[in-house]
Design a protein around this motif. Structure first.
Motif, PDB file in Angstrom:
ATOM      1  N   GLU A  76      14.165  33.448   0.424  1.00  0.00           N
ATOM      2  CA  GLU A  76      14.443  34.842   0.767  1.00  0.00           C
ATOM      3  C   GLU A  76      15.856  35.006   1.305  1.00  0.00           C
ATOM      4  O   GLU A  76      16.517  36.012   1.048  1.00  0.00           O
ATOM      5  CB  GLU A  76      13.424  35.345   1.800  1.00  0.00           C
ATOM      6  CG  GLU A  76      12.004  35.450   1.266  1.00  0.00           C
ATOM      7  CD  GLU A  76      11.908  36.401   0.096  1.00  0.00           C
ATOM      8  OE1 GLU A  76      12.522  37.484   0.142  1.00  0.00           O
ATOM      9  OE2 GLU A  76      11.244  36.058  -0.899  1.00  0.00           O
ATOM     10  N   LEU A  77      16.320  34.018   2.046  1.00  0.00           N
ATOM     11  CA  LEU A  77      17.682  34.081   2.577  1.00  0.00           C
ATOM     12  C   LEU A  77      18.703  34.103   1.452  1.00  0.00           C
ATOM     13  O   LEU A  77      19.654  34.904   1.481  1.00  0.00           O
ATOM     14  CB  LEU A  77      17.933  32.878   3.493  1.00  0.00           C
ATOM     15  CG  LEU A  77      19.345  32.774   4.088  1.00  0.00           C
ATOM     16  CD1 LEU A  77      19.618  33.933   5.028  1.00  0.00           C
ATOM     17  CD2 LEU A  77      19.523  31.444   4.819  1.00  0.00           C
ATOM     18  N   CYS A 107      14.039  31.387  11.982  1.00  0.00           N
ATOM     19  CA  CYS A 107      14.336  29.964  12.092  1.00  0.00           C
ATOM     20  C   CYS A 107      14.052  29.470  13.514  1.00  0.00           C
ATOM     21  O   CYS A 107      13.440  28.410  13.713  1.00  0.00           O
ATOM     22  CB  CYS A 107      15.799  29.721  11.723  1.00  0.00           C
ATOM     23  SG  CYS A 107      16.377  28.045  12.031  1.00  0.00           S
ATOM     24  N   ILE A 108      14.458  30.259  14.496  1.00  0.00           N
ATOM     25  CA  ILE A 108      14.243  29.876  15.896  1.00  0.00           C
ATOM     26  C   ILE A 108      12.768  29.961  16.250  1.00  0.00           C
ATOM     27  O   ILE A 108      12.198  29.044  16.854  1.00  0.00           O
ATOM     28  CB  ILE A 108      15.075  30.789  16.816  1.00  0.00           C
ATOM     29  CG1 ILE A 108      16.566  30.573  16.557  1.00  0.00           C
ATOM     30  CG2 ILE A 108      14.743  30.533  18.278  1.00  0.00           C
ATOM     31  CD1 ILE A 108      17.445  31.632  17.163  1.00  0.00           C
ATOM     32  N   ARG A 109      12.123  31.060  15.851  1.00  0.00           N
ATOM     33  CA  ARG A 109      10.719  31.260  16.201  1.00  0.00           C
ATOM     34  C   ARG A 109       9.807  30.245  15.512  1.00  0.00           C
ATOM     35  O   ARG A 109       8.749  29.901  16.029  1.00  0.00           O
ATOM     36  CB  ARG A 109      10.294  32.686  15.850  1.00  0.00           C
ATOM     37  CG  ARG A 109      10.798  33.754  16.809  1.00  0.00           C
ATOM     38  CD  ARG A 109      10.480  33.386  18.221  1.00  0.00           C
ATOM     39  NE  ARG A 109      10.565  34.492  19.149  1.00  0.00           N
ATOM     40  CZ  ARG A 109      10.647  34.342  20.464  1.00  0.00           C
ATOM     41  NH1 ARG A 109      10.686  33.126  20.993  1.00  0.00           N
ATOM     42  NH2 ARG A 109      10.689  35.387  21.263  1.00  0.00           N
ATOM     43  N   CYS A 153      20.113  38.245   7.012  1.00  0.00           N
ATOM     44  CA  CYS A 153      20.487  36.891   7.423  1.00  0.00           C
ATOM     45  C   CYS A 153      20.235  36.689   8.917  1.00  0.00           C
ATOM     46  O   CYS A 153      19.797  35.611   9.337  1.00  0.00           O
ATOM     47  CB  CYS A 153      21.954  36.634   7.095  1.00  0.00           C
ATOM     48  SG  CYS A 153      22.318  36.605   5.326  1.00  0.00           S
ATOM     49  N   ALA A 154      20.501  37.726   9.711  1.00  0.00           N
ATOM     50  CA  ALA A 154      20.247  37.630  11.151  1.00  0.00           C
ATOM     51  C   ALA A 154      18.753  37.536  11.426  1.00  0.00           C
ATOM     52  O   ALA A 154      18.308  36.795  12.313  1.00  0.00           O
ATOM     53  CB  ALA A 154      20.852  38.831  11.866  1.00  0.00           C
ATOM     54  N   ASP A 183      22.617  25.787   8.640  1.00  0.00           N
ATOM     55  CA  ASP A 183      22.723  26.326   7.276  1.00  0.00           C
ATOM     56  C   ASP A 183      22.617  27.848   7.275  1.00  0.00           C
ATOM     57  O   ASP A 183      23.393  28.537   6.595  1.00  0.00           O
ATOM     58  CB  ASP A 183      21.622  25.735   6.392  1.00  0.00           C
ATOM     59  CG  ASP A 183      21.807  24.239   6.153  1.00  0.00           C
ATOM     60  OD1 ASP A 183      22.947  23.758   6.318  1.00  0.00           O
ATOM     61  OD2 ASP A 183      20.818  23.575   5.828  1.00  0.00           O
ATOM     62  N   ILE A 184      21.657  28.370   8.034  1.00  0.00           N
ATOM     63  CA  ILE A 184      21.475  29.821   8.070  1.00  0.00           C
ATOM     64  C   ILE A 184      22.662  30.492   8.756  1.00  0.00           C
ATOM     65  O   ILE A 184      23.128  31.549   8.334  1.00  0.00           O
ATOM     66  CB  ILE A 184      20.158  30.185   8.790  1.00  0.00           C
ATOM     67  CG1 ILE A 184      18.979  29.581   8.031  1.00  0.00           C
ATOM     68  CG2 ILE A 184      19.991  31.692   8.901  1.00  0.00           C
ATOM     69  CD1 ILE A 184      17.645  29.751   8.716  1.00  0.00           C
TER      70      ILE A 184
END
Length: 873
Positions: free
Chosen positions: A581-582, A599-601, A592-593, A610-611
Motif C-alpha cells: 500500500e505504501l 509501522c510504529i503501532r 506515507c505518514a 524504509d518508510i
C-alpha cells in the motif's frame, strides 16, 4: 494408486448412487427439439452441422469415456451419477489442478461440510514472469497470484472424488497448474508488445496491468456467436437461463447418454464460433494439451486400458480432448506454488462475488439437489416446489422486517412465477422467474427505487448464508493457523457476541495486544474495529489508550484464505500489506505518514527507515496542500508517540516536520482560491499550521517563510473568507497587528461593490482563524461596528450571512465577551451588562438609546437581544 482415505460416509455415497429409474418424460419437458434448434442456428451461422454431429459420434465411439460437465451444476452431477451407476471405471481423470490429489482425503472426509475451496497461490520473489513492478507498485515488490477451486455438494468434481474413494480406484487431477497459464498469457502479451506478428491475440499493447485471472469456461461461451444466437433463439438472457432450460430443469427424465450427446453438440457448436485470435483460447488449448498428456502418461504408468477410463472435464474440453495432441510434460516449467484448503461460503461462490465460474444462486440449487437425491417420489417438479417454498419464506421474512405483505402475496408471486416460466418456454420456473415474480407482485415498480431492501433480500436468500467447514484431521497452514494461535496467546476466543477492549498502552501486556490488533486490523478482515485512539482521530487524541471492538465474522477464514499469499504469519502478512500500500501511494505524503504510524503501532520498527525514506521523498514530490497538511498533523502525533516509546527517533521526525512545513508553505499560494467544498478544510488546516507554528517553539519553524507564503496567497486570493483566514493567520503569528487588519477592512468598505460584498465572509475568515485573540482587540470591534453602521441597508443584508457564520462558530464564553463589548460600546452600565446574557421581553425601552438600524442588525446578528429588559439609563 487410490487415495488412502478412512473417514468417509459410505451411506452418503450409496444414497447418491441409488437413483430412481427413468420414467417416460412428462409432457412439456421436451418442448423444444434441441438438436433441431442447434441445426437451425448452425445453418444461420453457416456452420456445417453434419460435421459437428459426426464429431459427436466419434467422441462417443472412443474407448475412453469423455464426459462433459459444467462446474457447480446439478444436471452435470446427476447425469454423472447415472453414468457411474452403469459404467464402473477403473480410473477417473478429473479437471482439477495437477498433483493436488493429496487433498482428496480432506475434501471427502465425513466431517467436511461443503463448500470448501482449494486455493493455489504463488509469490514471484525471483520475478520469473517479469511482472514485478507491473502488477505491483515497484520491482522490489513480488507479484502475487492466486486461483480458487471451490467445491459444492453438487459439483461434478466432488461427485467424482467421492466415487473414487468409495470404489477405491485411482483419480488423477489433470488440469495444467494455474501459474503455467499465467506464464502463457504473459508471454503472449509481452510478444505483442515487442511487435511479433505471429502472436494470435486481440489484446492491444498497453501500459495497464494485464488481466491474469484464471480462465473460466463460461467466459469463453460468452465470446461465441453461436451462444449469442442460441440465447436469441430460446429467448433467454444469459448462460444461466439457457443452462436451466436445456439441462437443469427435468434432468431426472434424461439418461446420461442423452445428456452427453446434447452437451457435446452444444459445446462443439460454441467452440466452432469462439474467435480464434484470443489469448484466452490459446491458454485453453494449452490446458487441453496438458490434460491429454496427463491421461496418456497415467494410463501407461498404471497399465490401465482406455475403455476402463473416465475423463470428466468442462464441456468445451471434452468436445476436443479425444483428438488433442499431448504436450511434452518435461518441457513445462515448474512453479513452486502453495496449495491449501479453506472453508468457503455460498456468498463467495456466487457469481455476484466476482468468482468467474460462480453459481448465481448456490442455496437455491442446493435445495434442488437435496430433493433430487433424497426424494422418493418419481417425476416430481423439484424446481416448482423450491420456488414455492422461496415465495413463502422470502415474503414471511419481509414481514418481520416491516414490509406490509400477506399470504396472498406469496400465492400471487408463485402463480406469477409459473406464468412467467410458461411464457419463457420453461416447463418449470427457475431463479429468474422467482425474482421477477416477487418484484412484480410485491414491489410494483423499479425495485432500485421502490424497495431496494426487498430486492437485496431476494438475492441474498437465493445465494444463501451457508459456510463450509474443514475436518479436524486437516491442519490449516500459514496465516489462518497463526491468526488463531496469536489470539489464543491472549486467551481471546472468537464468539458471536462483540468483545470490547480498553488498552492501556503504558502496560506491557496491553501494548503487546495493541501490536497484534494493529497487525490484524491492517489485513482488513472485518473482525476488528478501532473505536477510539491513534488512527481513529488525530485531533486531541489520547496516545496512552486505545479502544477496540472484536466482532466475529462468519467469513473470517475465507478472508484470511484470500490473504494467505501475503505471508504465512499475521506479522508477515501485515508487513506485506504495509509495503504494498505504501508503494501504491508513495507520492501521497499523508498516506506515507499514516504508514509510518502503522509501522510504529505494529512494532515493525525495522521498516521505519524504509518508510521514512519514502515519506521524505513524498514531501519533496507532493504538490497537494491538503495531503501535505495531513502529513504534518500526523508527524506531530508521531513525535508525541516516539517521545514516550522510541526517543532515539525523535530528531528524525523533527527533520521531517521541518521539511513538511516548508513544503506546505510552497503550496499555500496554490490554494488561495479553492473550490467551495474545500474551504472548510482549508480553514481547519491553516489553523493547525498556525497553532503548530506558535506552540511547537522547539522546532523553530520558519515564520518568515510562512508569512511570505500567506502574503502571496492573500494578494492572489479573490475569495473573501480565504482572504480573512490568510490575514488572520499572519496576525496570529505576529507578523501584522490589528491596525493592519483595520486598514484592510476600511479599504474594503471604500472599494467597488464587488469587494464590499466580501466583507461578511472576510470577517468570518478572520474570526475562524483568530477567535479568542481577535475578540479581545477593542479596535477590531470598533471597525466591525463602524462597518455595520455605515454601509447601506441593501449591502448590509448581503454581507449579513457571512457575519452570522463568523459569530455562530464562537464558544459561549467568547460570545458573551463580544456581547459585553458591544453593550459597553453603546454605553450600558456595568450592572446592566449581565442581564444581556439572560434576555427578557421588554426591548422597546432599549430602542430609545439604540439606533433602530443597529437594533435590527444586532437582532439578526445574535438572535438573543429581543428579550432584553432595560433596568435604567
Amino acid at each position: 494408486m487410490a487415495p488412502e482415505i478412512k473417514r468417509i460416509d459410505e451411506s452418503k455415497i450409496e444414497t447418491l448412487l441409488r437413483l430412481p429409474p427413468i420414467d417416460s418424460t412428462p409432457h412439456g419437458y421436451n418442448i423444444f427439439n434441441i438438436k433441431a434448434a442447434i441445426k437451425q442456428i448452425s445453418k444461420d451461422l453457416k456452420i456445417q452441422f453434419k460435421d459437428i454431429e459426426s464429431e459427436v459420434k466419434n467422441i462417443t465411439k472412443e474407448e475412453i469415456c469423455y464426459f462433459p460437465v459444467r462446474h457447480h451444476s446439478i444436471a452435470s452431477s446427476y447425469a454423472l451419477l447415472r453414468l457411474l451407476s452403469q459404467f464402473q471405471p477403473e480410473i477417473i481423470f478429473l479437471e482439477a489442478p495437477a498433483d493436488r490429489e493429496s487433498f482428496i482425503q480432506f475434501i471427502t472426509d465425513a466431517e467436511t461440510h461443503l463448500p470448501i475451496a482449494m486455493v493455489d497461490h504463488f509469490k514471484d520473489d525471483k520475478n520469473l514472469l517479469g511482472l514485478n513492478g507491473i502488477l505491483t507498485p515497484d520491482k522490489d515488490i513480488a507479484a502475487k497470484y492466486m486461483a480458487w477451486y471451490p467445491f459444492l455438494e453438487y459439483s461434478p468434481e466432488y461427485i467424482a472424488m467421492l466415487y473414487s474413494v468409495y470404489k477405491k480406484i485411482p483419480i488423477i487431477f489433470i488440469d495444467a497448474p494455474y501459474m503455467n497459464t499465467v506464464e502463457i498469457k504473459t508471454n503472449t502479451l509481452r510478444n505483442l508488445q515487442l511487435g511479433k506478428p505471429n502472436i494470435k491475440s486481440k489484446v492491444k499493447p498497453s501500459s495497464h496491468k494485464p488481466d491474469l485471472k484464471k480462465i473460466e469456461e463460461q467466459e469463453l461461451f460468452k465470446q461465441s456467436n453461436f451462444f449469442k444466437k442460441f440465447c436469441e433463439f430460446y429467448s433467454v438472457k444469459d448462460l444461466d437461463d439457457a443452462w436451466d432450460l436445456l439441462f437443469e430443469i427435468g434432468v431426472q427424465f434424461r439418461s446420461w447418454e442423452e445428456y452427453r450427446e446434447i452437451m457435446l453438440l452444444y459445446c462443439l457448436s460454441v467452440r466452432e464460433t469462439i474467435p480464434k485470435n484470443g489469448s484466452d483460447l490459446d491458454i485453453t488449448e494449452f490446458r487441453e494439451k496438458y490434460m491429454a498428456a496427463m491421461i496418456k502418461k497415467h494410463l501407461n504408468d498404471k497399465n490401465i486400458k482406455e475403455k476402463e477410463a473416465l475423463v470428466v472435464t468442462g464441456g468445451l474440453h471434452s468436445s476436443v480432448l479425444y483428438r488433442t495432441k499431448a504436450i511434452d510434460l518435461n518441457q513445462v516449467k515448474k512453479f513452486q506454488s502453495v496449495t491449501e484448503l479453506i472453508p468457503f461460503s455460498f456468498k463467495r461462490l456466487s457469481s455476484l462475488s466476482g468468482y468467474g465460474a460462480g453459481n448465481r444462486a448456490p442455496e437455491f440449487y442446493q435445495k434442488i439437489w437435496d430433493k433430487l437425491i433424497l426424494s422418493n417420489e418419481e417425476n416430481n417438479q423439484y424446481f416448482t416446489e423450491v420456488v414455492l417454498q422461496y415465495c413463502i419464506d422470502i415474503i414471511n421474512n419481509s414481514r418481520f422486517e416491516g414490509d406490509l405483505f400477506s399470504s396472498a402475496d406469496s400465492i400471487a408471486a408463485f402463480q406469477s412465477a409459473q406464468m412467467l416460466a410458461s411464457l419463457r418456454f420453461r416447463p418449470e420456473p427457475n431463479v429468474t422467474d422467482l425474482f421477477d415474480a416477487l418484484v412484480l407482485c410485491c414491489v410494483k415498480g423499479d425495485p432500485e427505487k421502490e424497495n431496494i431492501a426487498f430486492k437485496n433480500r431476494i438475492i441474498k436468500t437465493c445465494i444463501g448464508f451457508h459456510l463450509g467447514r474443514l475436518p479436524s484431521s486437516y491442519q490449516q497452514l500459514g496465516l489462518i493457523q497463526d491468526f488463531k494461535q496469536r489470539l489464543a496467546q491472549f486467551e481471546i476466543e472468537l464468539i458471536d457476541d462483540p468483545q470490547e477492549f480498553k488498552l492501556d498502552l503504558q502496560k506491557a501486556e496491553d501494548q503487546s495486544l495493541s501490536i497484534l490488533f494493529w497487525q490484524i486490523h491492517s489485513l482488513d478482515t472485518g473482525v476488528l474495529q478501532l473505536t477510539e485512539g491513534v488512527g481513529k482521530n488525530i485531533m486531541n487524541v489520547d496516545i496512552y489508550h486505545e479502544f477496540w471492538k472484536l466482532v466475529w465474522n462468519p467469513e473470517l477464514n475465507v478472508k484470511l484464505g484470500e490473504k494467505s499469499n501475503l505471508g504465512s504469519t499475521v506479522e508477515e502478512a501485515a508487513l506485506t500489506v504495509l509495503k504494498d500500500e505504501l508503494m501504491k501511494n508513495r507520492k501521497n505524503s499523508e498516506f506515507c505518514a499514516k504508514s509510518l504510524i502503522q509501522c510504529i503501532r505494529m512494532d515493525l520498527i525495522k521498516q521505519f527507515s524504509d518508510i521514512k525514506s519514502v515519506l521524505d521523498q513524498a514531501l519533496t514530490d507532493d504538490r497537494n496542500f491538503f495531503q501535505l497538511t495531513g502529513a504534518f498533523k500526523l508527524l506531530l502525533l508521531i513525535r508525541k508517540i516516539l517521545e514516550i516509546q522510541k526517543k532515539g527517533l525523535v530528531p528524525i521526525i523533527n527533520q521531517l516536520i521541518k521539511k513538511n512545513f516548508l513544503s506546505i508553505c510552497s503550496q499555500i499560494p496554490n490554494v488561495a482560491n479553492p473550490p467551495d467544498d474545500r474551504k472548510d478544510q482549508l480553514a481547519k488546516d491553516l489553523k493547525s499550521i498556525v497553532n503548530a507554528t506558535i506552540t511547537e517553539y522547539k522546532l523553530k519553524l520558519n515564520r518568515t517563510v510562512f508569512e511570505g507564503a500567506l502574503n502571496s496567497a492573500y494578494l492572489y486570493s479573490n475569495d473573501g473568507r480565504v482572504s480573512g483566514c490568510l490575514l488572520g493567520a499572519r496576525y496570529m503569528i505576529d507578523q501584522i497587528d490589528v491596525q493592519t487588519i483595520k486598514m484592510e477592512i476600511i479599504a474594503m468598505t471604500k472599494n467597488v461593490l464587488e469587494i464590499q460584498l466580501k466583507i461578511g465572509q472576510f470577517i468570518r475568515g478572520l474570526i475562524e482563524m483568530c477567535q479568542a485573540k481577535i475578540i479581545f482587540e477593542r479596535e477590531f470591534f470598533k471597525i466591525v461596528i463602524s462597518v455595520v453602521e455605515n454601509i447601506d441597508w441593501d449591502l448590509f443584508m448581503t454581507v449579513l450571512p457571512g457575519l452570522k457564520s463568523a459569530f455562530s462558530q464562537l464558544s459561549a464564553r467568547d460570545f458573551d465577551e463580544i456581547l459585553e463589548k458591544i453593550a459597553k460600546y453603546y454605553g450600558l452600565k456595568e450592572s446592566e451588562i449581565g442581564t444581556l446574557v439572560e434576555p427578557t421581553e421588554d426591548i422597546k425601552s432599549i430602542v430609545t438609546i439604540w439606533d433602530a438600524k443597529v437594533y435590527e442588525i444586532i437582532s439578526k446578528w445574535f438572535n438573543v437581544v429581543e428579550n432584553v429588559k432595560k433596568k435604567g439609563k
